[in-house]
Design an enzyme around this catalytic site. Structure first.
Site, PDB file in Angstrom:
ATOM      1  N   TYR A 147      -1.442 -22.899 -25.103  1.00 16.24           N
ATOM      2  CA  TYR A 147      -2.166 -21.696 -24.656  1.00 16.24           C
ATOM      3  C   TYR A 147      -3.397 -21.483 -25.558  1.00 16.24           C
ATOM      4  CZ  TYR A 147      -2.946 -16.743 -23.492  1.00 16.24           C
ATOM      5  OH  TYR A 147      -3.497 -15.543 -23.107  1.00 16.24           O
ATOM      6  N   SER A 161      -8.809 -14.912 -25.096  1.00 24.45           N
ATOM      7  CA  SER A 161      -7.752 -14.276 -25.896  1.00 24.45           C
ATOM      8  C   SER A 161      -8.099 -14.415 -27.371  1.00 24.45           C
ATOM      9  CB  SER A 161      -6.431 -15.001 -25.619  1.00 24.45           C
ATOM     10  OG  SER A 161      -5.435 -14.600 -26.534  1.00 24.45           O
TER      11      SER A 161
HETATM   12  N1  LIG Z   1      -1.149 -10.264 -21.851  1.00 22.87           N
HETATM   13  C1  LIG Z   1      -1.747 -10.606 -22.978  1.00 22.87           C
HETATM   14  O1  LIG Z   1      -1.247 -10.361 -24.086  1.00 22.87           O
HETATM   15  C2  LIG Z   1      -3.093 -11.275 -22.938  1.00 22.87           C
HETATM   16  C3  LIG Z   1      -3.854 -11.281 -24.108  1.00 22.87           C
HETATM   17  C4  LIG Z   1      -5.096 -11.911 -24.104  1.00 22.87           C
HETATM   18  C5  LIG Z   1      -5.553 -12.525 -22.949  1.00 22.87           C
HETATM   19  N2  LIG Z   1      -4.795 -12.505 -21.833  1.00 22.87           N
HETATM   20  C6  LIG Z   1      -5.321 -13.207 -20.643  1.00 22.87           C
HETATM   21  O2  LIG Z   1      -5.527 -12.263 -19.611  1.00 22.87           O
HETATM   22  C7  LIG Z   1      -5.432 -12.929 -18.346  1.00 22.87           C
HETATM   23  C8  LIG Z   1      -4.489 -12.127 -17.436  1.00 22.87           C
HETATM   24  O3  LIG Z   1      -3.203 -12.140 -18.006  1.00 22.87           O
HETATM   25  P1  LIG Z   1      -2.112 -10.989 -17.793  1.00 22.87           P
HETATM   26  O4  LIG Z   1      -1.647 -10.605 -19.128  1.00 22.87           O
HETATM   27  O5  LIG Z   1      -2.604  -9.967 -16.857  1.00 22.87           O
HETATM   28  O6  LIG Z   1      -0.945 -11.890 -17.147  1.00 22.87           O
HETATM   29  P2  LIG Z   1      -0.041 -11.738 -15.857  1.00 22.87           P
HETATM   30  O7  LIG Z   1       0.398 -10.344 -15.671  1.00 22.87           O
HETATM   31  O8  LIG Z   1       0.987 -12.816 -15.977  1.00 22.87           O
HETATM   32  O9  LIG Z   1      -1.064 -12.094 -14.665  1.00 22.87           O
HETATM   33  C9  LIG Z   1      -1.586 -13.379 -14.502  1.00 22.87           C
HETATM   34  C10 LIG Z   1      -2.289 -13.460 -13.164  1.00 22.87           C
HETATM   35  O10 LIG Z   1      -2.829 -14.773 -12.982  1.00 22.87           O
HETATM   36  C11 LIG Z   1      -2.479 -15.233 -11.683  1.00 22.87           C
HETATM   37  N3  LIG Z   1      -2.405 -16.693 -11.679  1.00 22.87           N
HETATM   38  C12 LIG Z   1      -1.619 -17.499 -12.441  1.00 22.87           C
HETATM   39  N4  LIG Z   1      -1.826 -18.786 -12.123  1.00 22.87           N
HETATM   40  C13 LIG Z   1      -2.779 -18.808 -11.156  1.00 22.87           C
HETATM   41  C14 LIG Z   1      -3.411 -19.833 -10.418  1.00 22.87           C
HETATM   42  N5  LIG Z   1      -3.114 -21.135 -10.614  1.00 22.87           N
HETATM   43  N6  LIG Z   1      -4.355 -19.487  -9.511  1.00 22.87           N
HETATM   44  C15 LIG Z   1      -4.667 -18.190  -9.295  1.00 22.87           C
HETATM   45  N7  LIG Z   1      -4.085 -17.167  -9.956  1.00 22.87           N
HETATM   46  C16 LIG Z   1      -3.147 -17.475 -10.866  1.00 22.87           C
HETATM   47  C17 LIG Z   1      -1.153 -14.561 -11.377  1.00 22.87           C
HETATM   48  O11 LIG Z   1      -0.941 -14.393  -9.982  1.00 22.87           O
HETATM   49  P3  LIG Z   1      -0.090 -15.436  -9.097  1.00 22.87           P
HETATM   50  O12 LIG Z   1       1.090 -15.834  -9.918  1.00 22.87           O
HETATM   51  O13 LIG Z   1       0.232 -14.658  -7.862  1.00 22.87           O
HETATM   52  O14 LIG Z   1      -1.038 -16.554  -8.816  1.00 22.87           O
HETATM   53  C18 LIG Z   1      -1.361 -13.188 -12.005  1.00 22.87           C
HETATM   54  O15 LIG Z   1      -2.005 -12.316 -11.117  1.00 22.87           O
HETATM   55  C19 LIG Z   1      -4.947 -14.348 -18.645  1.00 22.87           C
HETATM   56  O16 LIG Z   1      -6.039 -15.230 -18.631  1.00 22.87           O
HETATM   57  C20 LIG Z   1      -4.384 -14.227 -20.050  1.00 22.87           C
HETATM   58  O17 LIG Z   1      -4.436 -15.464 -20.729  1.00 22.87           O
HETATM   59  C21 LIG Z   1      -3.577 -11.896 -21.778  1.00 22.87           C
END
Ligand SMILES: NC(=O)c1ccc[n+]([C@@H]2O[C@H](COP(=O)([O-])OP(=O)(O)OC[C@H]3O[C@@H](n4cnc5c(N)ncnc54)[C@H](OP(=O)(O)O)[C@@H]3O)[C@@H](O)[C@H]2O)c1
Length: 240
Positions: free
Chosen positions: A159, A146
């Site tokens: 985070y 991120s």
């Molecule tokens: N959204 C943003 O603004 C943003 C910006 C920069 C980077 N990111 C990064 O992008 C990645 C994806 O985020 P997103 O925005 O798509 O979030 P999201 O919609 O909340 O999805 C997160 C995913 O991670 C899974 N997860 C969480 N804990 C887990 C565990 N212990 N084991 C296996 N799976 C797990 C969740 O599925 P389950 O709950 O079913 O396990 C879900 O599929 C993350 O690493 C986040 O830090 C996000």
């Protein structure tokens, strides 16, 4: 292999594939011909991603796994090795956040959950899956970090710490695995319109979309094999 399916014959594992960025990355890699292994803790959401991929003629199997649990990851690694005998692409995407206040108001349990998922989970995945790639002398690991791993993030200190740590881990593991012809890349997106955080005060129309991140991952893993893009900072064109 042809121009439209450059990943045909390759196996790709995406963690957190049930929704958001992970679902978009999985669909994109399947469109490019890869066989997808969809992982996350919730079987139902993984099955939704699987159905979307299959509707478009792609290949995907569901493998529930908690990245914060070493036994769960090791179990997945043995099943995957037994079934496919290979892993070409590992996308460490699973992540959690907490953006509700300053660090001194956060519970130790929340700290543990964030660090154990976003940072230790990637260590566990590298520990379990890098040996398959080393054995094959090829592979690509993409870590979804991120811009919070590059900048301060008030009300999101744990985070940010997990993502700063993930960047350091990624740069270092990239050097460790280069001799085995394994490429390690880290992608640092700005705010993406998903369920991860409240993104208070931001205009979701201007925020990045999961597909924007998927597009970057596709570019990384289809890069010609003698070079690799080690890091991508991805920003929305207009500040949200
Ligand atoms: N959204 C943003 O603004 C943003 C910006 C920069 C980077 N990111 C990064 O992008 C990645 C994806 O985020 P997103 O925005 O798509 O979030 P999201 O919609 O909340 O999805 C997160 C995913 O991670 C899974 N997860 C969480 N804990 C887990 C565990 N212990 N084991 C296996 N799976 C797990 C969740 O599925 P389950 O709950 O079913 O396990 C879900 O599929 C993350 O690493 C986040 O830090 C996000």
């Amino acid at each position: 292999m042809n121009e439209r399916t450059p990943l045909l014959g390759q196996v790709a594992l995406v963690t957190g594939a049930g929704r958001g960025i992970g679902a978009a990355i999985s669909q994109k890699l399947a469109e490019l011909g890869a066989s997808l292994v969809l992982s996350g803790r919730t079987r139902e959401t993984l099955e939704t991603t699987q159905a979307m991929i299959r509707t478009r003629g792609g290949k995907a199997q569901v493998e529930p796994c908690d990245v914060s649990d070493l036994a769960s990851i090791e179990g997945l690694a043995s099943r995957l090795d037994e079934h496919f005998h290979r892993l070409d692409i590992l996308v460490n995407n699973a992540g959690v956040g907490w953006f509700s206040g300053p660090l001194h108001e956060m519970t130790p349990e929340t700290w543990e959950k964030i660090l154990n998922t976003n940072l230790r989970g990637v260590f566990f995945a590298v520990r379990a899956f890098a040996p398959l790639m080393i054995r094959a002398k090829t592979g690509h690991i993409v870590n979804i970090s991120s811009l919070a791993g590059k900048n301060p993030l008030p009300r999101g200190a744990a985070y940010a710490a997990s993502k700063w740590g993930l960047n350091g881990l990624s740069y270092s593991v990239a050097e460790e695995l280069r001799p085995y012809n394994i490429r390690v890349s880290v992608v640092c997106p700005g705010s993406v319109d998903t369920e991860l955080g409240p993104h208070t005060g931001k205009d979701s129309n201007k925020m990045l979309k999961p597909d924007d991140v998927a597009h970057v991952v596709a570019a990384l893993v289809t890069q010609t094999s003698q070079s690799f893009i080690s890091e991508v900072l991805l920003r929305p064109t207009q500040k949200p």
